[in-house]
Design an enzyme around this catalytic site. Sequence first.
Site, PDB file in Angstrom:
ATOM      1  CG  ASP A 251     -11.683   1.014  -8.465  1.00 55.59           C
ATOM      2  OD1 ASP A 251     -11.324   0.780  -7.296  1.00 55.59           O
ATOM      3  OD2 ASP A 251     -12.868   1.174  -8.805  1.00 55.59           O
ATOM      4  CG  ASP A 299      -8.621  -0.330   0.657  1.00 51.40           C
ATOM      5  OD1 ASP A 299      -9.222  -1.032   1.493  1.00 51.40           O
ATOM      6  OD2 ASP A 299      -8.699   0.909   0.610  1.00 51.40           O
ATOM      7  CB  CYS A 339     -13.700  -2.204   4.838  1.00 55.22           C
ATOM      8  SG  CYS A 339     -14.467  -2.535   3.238  1.00 55.22           S
TER       9      CYS A 339
END
Length: 395
Positions: A251, A299, A339
């Site tokens: 990340d 994600d 998303c």
Amino acid sequence: MIRPVLRLKPGRQFPFLSRHPWVHAHALADEGRNLNCGDVVDLIDHDGNWVARGVINPQSRLRVRLYGYDQSTEIGPDLWRDRLDRAIARRRISGPMNPEGAERLVFSESDLISGLIVDRYADCLGVQFTAGGLLKWKDEILEHLKTTLGARGIVVRVDEKTAKHEGIDPLEASHGSDDLTGTVEYVQNGLRLTVDLSGGQKTGGYLDQRINQEIAAGYMRGRRVLDMCCYQGGFGLPAAAKGAASVLGVDTSASALAAAAQTAQQNSIENVTFEQGDCFDWLKDAVENGQQFDAVILDPPRFAGSRHQVDSAMRAYRRINASAIDLLPPGGILVTCSCSGRVSRSDFLNMLMDVGRRRRRDLVMLENRGPAPDHPVAISCPESDYLKCVIAEVQ
């Protein structure tokens, strides 16, 4: 009662006749700039026919949020209390409350309270206002939540991005407790987690993927897993705890990685490591270096915040999914998510089909999932159907 009336431009009434709650300024013949934020207004079509009732914010491009489609609906504290009660009851349809767990109790448009998010973490609430007009009734809403749910305390937030769009001041405050400056503990997917209601994202964390994370963990047993855009380990930590051979989480956020590492330590998970890096650059380097994983989880954050960003978002999804496929051997598992509400499910699946075609690989979809049931979808507001989670075997 006499209320201000806003007239729509010719032909602009049809979304609202279908009960869509967002009226943008460009749909209005009179933009209502002389009104005050929080004023209740009636919406009429160009011919003068009554359409709906809502709350105006003259500083926002999303000028009116609609809450009533019957002229008998009165907008005020009684309406909010009723809709809060109905939203909370809606969560109990799918099962009883876990007092140690976390769930979304109010999901804005999907619970007919456009502009309000309420998440419960054990006995505390994270509340986010995304509509400036609703702040007129903030105290009544918060008091009802606290009384109804017996919450130890509530953290209320209006983030800077929302404040800019709504023309209001950012907000962060506690309601009913002075000891919520630290973290709150809760249980999710068999792990003991902590959330920072003040410093975390949105209301403190993300709850929409939790069932997908549990389901995906079942596909990871015995596999070497790459969890890309891992944030605080929502996918990777359950996978590691439930039998993955190893998990590498990547990340850009150092603070998110530190939180993930701390959670791993608290739950005695040892088969997980973390690296800081940009998803595009990291994946590109991994492919060039010939790395391989048995499973890749993607994600990423929202790539399309508006309709003008959809094309660039699709290019981004193609790029990271193509790289992920390059890292997988035949029989590898891809868990890929979006998303971005502006990216439809069909567009997302077509993107995956295109990636498979370009890479000359077959993708066999095992599951085509959405958010947890406490993130319902309002049929009249397609934007609330935002989360896509595809689990596929790559051949």
